[in-house]
Design an enzyme around this catalytic site. Sequence first.
Site, PDB file in Angstrom:
ATOM      1  N   HIS A   1       1.578   4.272  -2.906  1.00 47.24           N
ATOM      2  CA  HIS A   1       1.539   5.723  -2.752  1.00 47.24           C
ATOM      3  C   HIS A   1       2.756   6.368  -3.415  1.00 47.24           C
ATOM      4  CE1 HIS A   1      -1.955   6.666  -0.406  1.00 47.24           C
ATOM      5  NE2 HIS A   1      -1.633   5.889   0.604  1.00 47.24           N
TER       6      HIS A   1
ATOM      7  N   GLU B   1      -6.370   6.882  -1.373  1.00 54.22           N
ATOM      8  CA  GLU B   1      -6.357   5.725  -0.481  1.00 54.22           C
ATOM      9  C   GLU B   1      -6.953   4.503  -1.180  1.00 54.22           C
ATOM     10  OE1 GLU B   1      -4.811   5.379   2.438  1.00 54.22           O
ATOM     11  OE2 GLU B   1      -4.084   7.386   1.928  1.00 54.22           O
TER      12      GLU B   1
ATOM     13  N   HIS C   1       0.841  -1.195   0.000  1.00 57.36           N
ATOM     14  CA  HIS C   1       0.000   0.000   0.000  1.00 57.36           C
ATOM     15  C   HIS C   1       0.882   1.252   0.000  1.00 57.36           C
ATOM     16  CE1 HIS C   1      -3.470   2.534   1.435  1.00 57.36           C
ATOM     17  NE2 HIS C   1      -2.460   3.222   1.944  1.00 57.36           N
ATOM     18  N   GLU C   2       1.865   1.286   0.885  1.00 57.51           N
ATOM     19  CA  GLU C   2       2.731   2.461   0.974  1.00 57.51           C
ATOM     20  C   GLU C   2       3.606   2.602  -0.268  1.00 57.51           C
ATOM     21  OE1 GLU C   2       1.986   4.514   3.078  1.00 57.51           O
ATOM     22  OE2 GLU C   2       0.856   3.290   4.480  1.00 57.51           O
TER      23      GLU C   2
END
Length: 309
Positions: A169, A238, A165-166
């Site tokens: 980003h 997100e 997930h990070e």
Amino acid sequence: MSFDQIIASNQRKSLLVLITYGATFVLIGLLVDLVRINAPSLGVGLARLLSFQVMPTITLIMLAVALGIIVFCINNSQAIMLSGNEYKRIDPSHVLRGKERMLSEILEELLRASNTPFRPQLYVMDAPFMNAFASGWDGNNALIALTTTLIDNLDRQEIKAVMAHELSHILHGDIRLTMCVGILSNIMLLGANVGVWAFLGGRNNSGANIARTILLVLQFILPIFSLLLQMYLSRSREFMADSGAAYIMHDSAPMVSALQKIASNYASHDFSQADPNPTRLASYIFNPAELFNTHPSIEQRIALLQRGR
């Protein structure tokens, strides 16, 4: 809408937000300058400032300060984001054991799976809550940080999903905008405050008084305005990062499980005073604030992941 189309849409949103911030900065600077020169009217004062008959000093100073602070934050983003807590970098050039070795191996797996040409620095941050964030301007200073509590309470696949997930980003390029928005918001408020309280003596002309009144109103409007802009950006980002994690791992279940455990951790403890660095709040994978939350709700995120979007 395809993945690439959504990213392109997010980039257009980012550009729109930056243009909006730039225009607001100029507006605040001009209003402060109207107060400074004790403008007889708004129209006359703006004409003189925009034509440079009178130097728009405050406007130029605000723009210079904003640019300087952004450059400083770009060059010092890691120290800013990690400050307030004990932390340790997981250096792959050293001999690693136990959980540190596991984390380094997970990151390598994700970099290969996503064909990422650079390696973000990996940090473990000592904190009593389960969370994670990414920061940095580009591949040269990008970082991923996980809290010790998150590492201790998630299994390997769930940790991998959080890191994916990070990493998403970073790959989507949205962390740089989050950083800029937070910085610019504070500078805008400072400029409005200066305009209201500076140059008080003898500023009685109509234009100056109207400009000061507008600046006073902006003190109340700007925080809400900034929050709405962050919400405009953050919600889709997100969702995209969650989807990016599922795409990299070819499985959405670990991301769903990780989000559920993180939310449960916050639901069973009061961490309202636990984080000494508010700069990180908008960057966390989970933001516990419910009112005007810049992150979409956990329920929404899980529902989308389970539907395979």
